[in-house]
Every structure is written in structure tokens, then in C-alpha cells.
Write an enzyme that holds these catalytic residues in place. Structure first.
Site, PDB file in Angstrom:
ATOM      1  N   LYS A   1      43.094  38.580  42.928  1.00  0.00           N
ATOM      2  CA  LYS A   1      43.559  39.119  42.235  1.00  0.00           C
ATOM      3  C   LYS A   1      44.444  40.764  43.284  1.00  0.00           C
ATOM      4  CE  LYS A   1      44.763  38.932  37.743  1.00  0.00           C
ATOM      5  NZ  LYS A   1      43.870  37.807  36.975  1.00  0.00           N
TER       6      LYS A   1
ATOM      7  N   ASP B   1      50.573  38.559  35.467  1.00  0.00           N
ATOM      8  CA  ASP B   1      49.118  38.209  34.622  1.00  0.00           C
ATOM      9  C   ASP B   1      49.850  39.182  33.999  1.00  0.00           C
ATOM     10  OD1 ASP B   1      45.821  37.720  34.786  1.00  0.00           O
ATOM     11  OD2 ASP B   1      46.230  40.419  34.208  1.00  0.00           O
TER      12      ASP B   1
HETATM   13  N1  GLU Z   1      46.941  36.093  35.855  1.00  0.00           N
HETATM   14  C1  GLU Z   1      46.073  34.133  35.683  1.00  0.00           C
HETATM   15  C2  GLU Z   1      44.791  34.529  35.528  1.00  0.00           C
HETATM   16  O1  GLU Z   1      43.770  35.150  34.894  1.00  0.00           O
HETATM   17  C3  GLU Z   1      47.324  33.193  36.774  1.00  0.00           C
HETATM   18  C4  GLU Z   1      46.332  33.208  37.707  1.00  0.00           C
HETATM   19  C5  GLU Z   1      47.533  32.209  38.221  1.00  0.00           C
HETATM   20  O2  GLU Z   1      48.318  31.656  38.349  1.00  0.00           O
HETATM   21  O3  GLU Z   1      47.440  32.739  39.770  1.00  0.00           O
HETATM   22  O4  GLU Z   1      44.259  33.142  36.124  1.00  0.00           O
END
Ligand code: GLU
Length: 448
Positions: free
Chosen positions: A129, A169
Site C-alpha cells: 500500500k 484507493d
Molecule cells: N485500494 C483497493 C483495496 O483496498 C484496491 C487495491 C488494488 O486494486 O490494488 O483493496
């Protein structure tokens, strides 16, 4: 020799001491590891190899300066982050969050949860992340572009389709992914489609990716209701937030015959008793980038409650789709008293631990985020598959795959919860099933 409960207690204490002041990260770790006692009992080799200790320590953490200039020429300095948490199952995978509240502890909690979420999808993705404390609110297009270019000028050296694949996100959607990809391509001299997901379908993005997190949360809710011999037809629903996840959760709820009566943003709540007009919300948020307050100006029979509590609105199904810790024990008790039957987390960790307890004690079907909102990242993995094979799938085919993935996650959580003595507790099932998957891969690689 400590027993397993003491062992887990000591690991938690060490995480708290080593990561001071990172309350959200502590909360996320506690929520997972306190469910692992029966796993250690059955598989003592996980303890021998210190798998829990290893899984709680990120593989890498990068913090960098992001300087940029606003439209008036003033210089601003933000902080950028990327945490690669676990790569046992695949390249680091997870979104980027741009929000003024972002600290390293925020990114660590999200990346830690991503480890288990991504494992549940059954697809070959590790966890990561990233993001920044940059506030996209009120920024012009060109300010967004300059910020994204500066952010990528450092980030590019740490990512790659086989290494780490960021996506969106909160505060990061297809527009930002476009600016980020453009700068990556320019710096590296490579059209490496699979380095980012959440791209626009016109240049390598997957159809359904935009809808996937919200749709997936509703498919998971549908599966929880089906297990109780119910469905979504005619159910009254409340969805917090009005961003990408909330928007498409509301859309899929309506497709499946439910009535959505409320949504929100950080300023207030819209309550529309006869049902929210989604096209208005979609235009306000996606095209005009405005606040939902304006909805009430267009629909005179709707009510706008500045600073209102969305969870006080009576409903059958509640989907928290805004942000972490937005639904506390008091809100949970109100929902239960008002007769809620199912709650599923579209956001990451929106329900506080005490509120989860209230739902479990009341026998409410509760879908934890790492299972219920895994549809977004799962569809990102489908985007990576399409990029790797230079292919593009239809909307229908991709949506069918997403639905199948969500049903499988539901079945996996349900089966595992039963197997480990907590029938109906999806949080238990999700933690244990995903932990085992990651742990077994880590063991296979030896001590690395
Ligand atoms: N931010 C999204 C999550 O919390 C998607 C992450 C992604 O697609 O890599 O899972």
C-alpha cells in the site's frame, strides 16, 4: 514454554513497542492475530518458524519527499509512502491513498490487511500500500498532474509489474493513475501496462475495475444473505460514503432490487426515503467533483443532514464504504435495535472492534473488509492477467469472474469458520483461511 495465547500476546506487545503511535496498525494486527490461536494449536510448526512474527513485519517501507508547485507558483512539500508488506504469493499489490490524514501507520495498517485480503482472492498477488498526505480536495487538474508526476519521479524506482503494482484507493482514481502511468512511461522508456492497475479501459485498464469493489461488496452480501435463505430484493439499504466504492455498491444494490435510502460524505448525510437517484450522485461526484449537499437542492423530497449520523437511519442492510473506524459500538447498537440483518465492509476497517463484537453477539451477518471488499483488488489481478497476455475481456465475462471470486471467498470464509469452531463468524474464517495460504508459501521459501 509459553502457551499459544501468551505467545500471541507477546507478539502483539512487540508490534506495539516497535511501532509506537501507530494505533490503526496495532488495531489491524490485533484483529488478525487474536484469531490465530486455534491455528497454532493445530499447526505448531507455524510457531516454530515464527510465521506470525514475520507476517507482522513489513518486508520494506519507503518514505520520500514529494515537492510540487501549485497554480500560483507556490511550492508545497508532501510526504510519499510505499510499504511492501508481503510478497509470498506474488508481487506487492495494493492501492495508493492521497488524503491529509495519511501517516506511515495508516499505510502499514492498510498494507497489513491487504496481505490477507489478497490471499483470499486466490490470485497470485502479494500485498502493499502507499500514498501521501497530499489533499486532492479543491486541486485543479494541472495541480493533480504535477503532484502525480513528482510522486512518481521517486516511486518509479521501487515498482514494476513483477515487483510492486500500485492502484487507486481514497483520492486516487483513473485520472491520477493516468498521470502516474504517463510519468512512469516517460522516465523508464517502457510501456509496461501491468505496472499499475485501475487504468482507463481506453489504454489497458480492465472493464469492471471501476465498479469492482462496490459490486464485489454487494455480491458478498448477497452470498451472506443466501446462506440465511434471504436475498436483496426489496431490502432497505444504507451505504456510507459517496466515492467510488459507495457509488458502485449502490448501483449493484439497485440492480439486485434493493432500495438505497442514504449515503454520505465527510460533511453530511443524504436521506432520500423513496430511494437515492444514483445518476445525480454519479454526476455530482464523478463529473462535477462536488459535495453531496447539492443533491438536496435537486431533489426537494430528500433531506441533507449536515454532520449527521448515517447509522441512525433504519435499514436491513448497512454497507460502510467511507473510511476506517466510521462505525462504532453505539452506531452498531442503533443498527441492531433498528433490525439490521447484514453488514458488509466496503471500506477498509470501517467497523471498530467493539462494533464488530456487537454484530457478532446479535447474530448479524457481518462481512469483514478483507473478504467483502476484495473484489477491487481481485479485478486488479484480472487486469494484470489481461495486460500480461495483451488481451481485453468483455464487461460480462469480467463481471462473471468477479462474482465467482466473491462467492468463492464467501464459501472459503464460511467453511474455515466452521472448521475452526466459529460457525457464521466470517472474520474468523477470513483471517484463518488467508493466514494459512500466506504462511504455507512463506514456509516453502525457507527463512527469507
Ligand atoms: N485500494 C483497493 C483495496 O483496498 C484496491 C487495491 C488494488 O486494486 O490494488 O483493496
Amino acid at each position: 514454554m509459553p502457551n499459544n495465547r501468551q505467545r500471541i500476546g507477546a507478539i502483539y506487545e512487540e508490534v506495539v513497542n516497535r511501532n509506537p503511535g501507530e494505533a490503526e496498525f496495532h488495531q489491524a494486527v490485533k484483529e488478525v492475530i487474536e484469531t490465530l490461536e486455534p491455528v497454532l494449536r493445530r499447526y505448531p510448526h507455524y510457531a516454530e518458524h515464527k510465521i506470525i512474527e514475520r507476517i507482522c513485519e513489513p518486508e520494506r517501507q519507503i518514505i520520500f519527499r514529494v515537492p510540487w508547485q501549485d497554480d500560483k507558483g507556490e511550492v508545497h512539500i508532501n510526504r510519499g509512502f510505499r510499504v511492501g508488506f508481503n510478497s509470498a504469493l506474488g508481487p506487492y499489490k495494493g492501492g495508493l491513498r492521497f488524503h491529509p490524514s495519511v501517516l506511515i501507520g495508516t499505510i502499514k495498517f492498510l498494507a497489513f490487511q491487504q496481505t490477507f485480503k489478497n490471499a483470499l482472492t486466490g490470485l497470485p498477488i502479494g500485498s502493499g500500500k502507499g500514498g501521501s498526505d497530499f489533499d486532492p480536495k479543491g486541486k485543479s487538474d494541472s495541480e493533480m498532474m504535477r503532484f502525480c508526476q513528482s510522486f512518481m519521479t521517486e516511486l518509479y524506482r521501487h515498482i514494476g509489474e513483477m515487483t510492486d503494482v500500485p492502484a487507486g484507493d481514497i483520492g486516487v482514481g483513473a485520472r491520477e493513475v493516468g498521470y502516474l502511468f504517463g510519468q512512469y512511461k516517460r522516465i523508464t522508456n517502457r510501456y509496461e501496462s501491468g505496472v499499475l492497475t485501475g487504468k482507463s479501459p481506453s489504454w489497458g485498464g480492465a472493464l469492471v475495475r471501476k465498479e469492482a469493489t462496490g459490486y464485489g461488496t454487494v455480491f458478498f452480501t448477497e452470498a451472506m444473505l443466501k446462506a440465511r435463505k434471504m436475498d436483496l430484493q426489496g431490502q432497505t439499504c444504507v451505504v456510507s460514503g459517496s466515492g467510488n466504492v459507495a457509488l458502485y455498491a449502490m448501483q449493484q444494490l439497485q440492480i439486485l432490487g434493493a432500495k438505497v435510502v442514504a449515503c454520505s460524505d465527510s460533511s453530511g448525510v443524504i436521506y432520500h426515503k423513496d430511494g437515492i437517484h444514483l445518476d445525480t450522485i454519479q454526476r455530482l461526484k464523478e463529473v462535477e467533483r462536488k459535495r453531496i449537499k447539492e443533491y438536496a437542492d435537486e431533489h426537494k423530497d430528500a433531506q441533507y443532514m449536515e454532520g449527521g449520523n448515517i447509522w441512525s437511519i433504519p435499514c436491513d442492510v448497512a454497507l460502510p464504504c467511507a473510511t476506517q473506524n466510521e462505525l462504532d459500538a453505539d452506531a452498531a447498537r442503533t443498527l441492531v435495535a433498528n433490525g439490521v440483518i447484514a453488514v458488509a465492509e466496503g471500506a477498509n476497517m470501517p467497523t471498530t472492534p467493539d462494533a464488530v463484537k456487537v454484530f457478532h453477539e446479535a447474530g448479524i451477518a457481518f462481512g469483514p473488509g478483507k473478504a467483502a471488499n476484495a473484489g477491487g483488488v481481485a479485478t486488479s489481478a484480472l487486469e494484470m492477467q489481461q495486460n500480461a497476455s495483451r488481451d481485453a475481456w468483455s464487461f460480462e465475462y469480467t463481471e462473471t469472474r468477479l462474482r465467482e471470486i466473491m462467492r468463492n471467498i464467501h464459501a472459503d470464509c464460511q467453511r474455515t469458520a466452521e472448521e475452526f469452531g466459529a460457525p457464521g463468524n466470517y472474520a474468523y474464517g477470513a483471517n484463518i483461511a488467508s493466514f494459512k495460504r500466506v504462511a504455507d508459501a512463506m514456509l516453502a521459501f525457507g527463512l527469507i
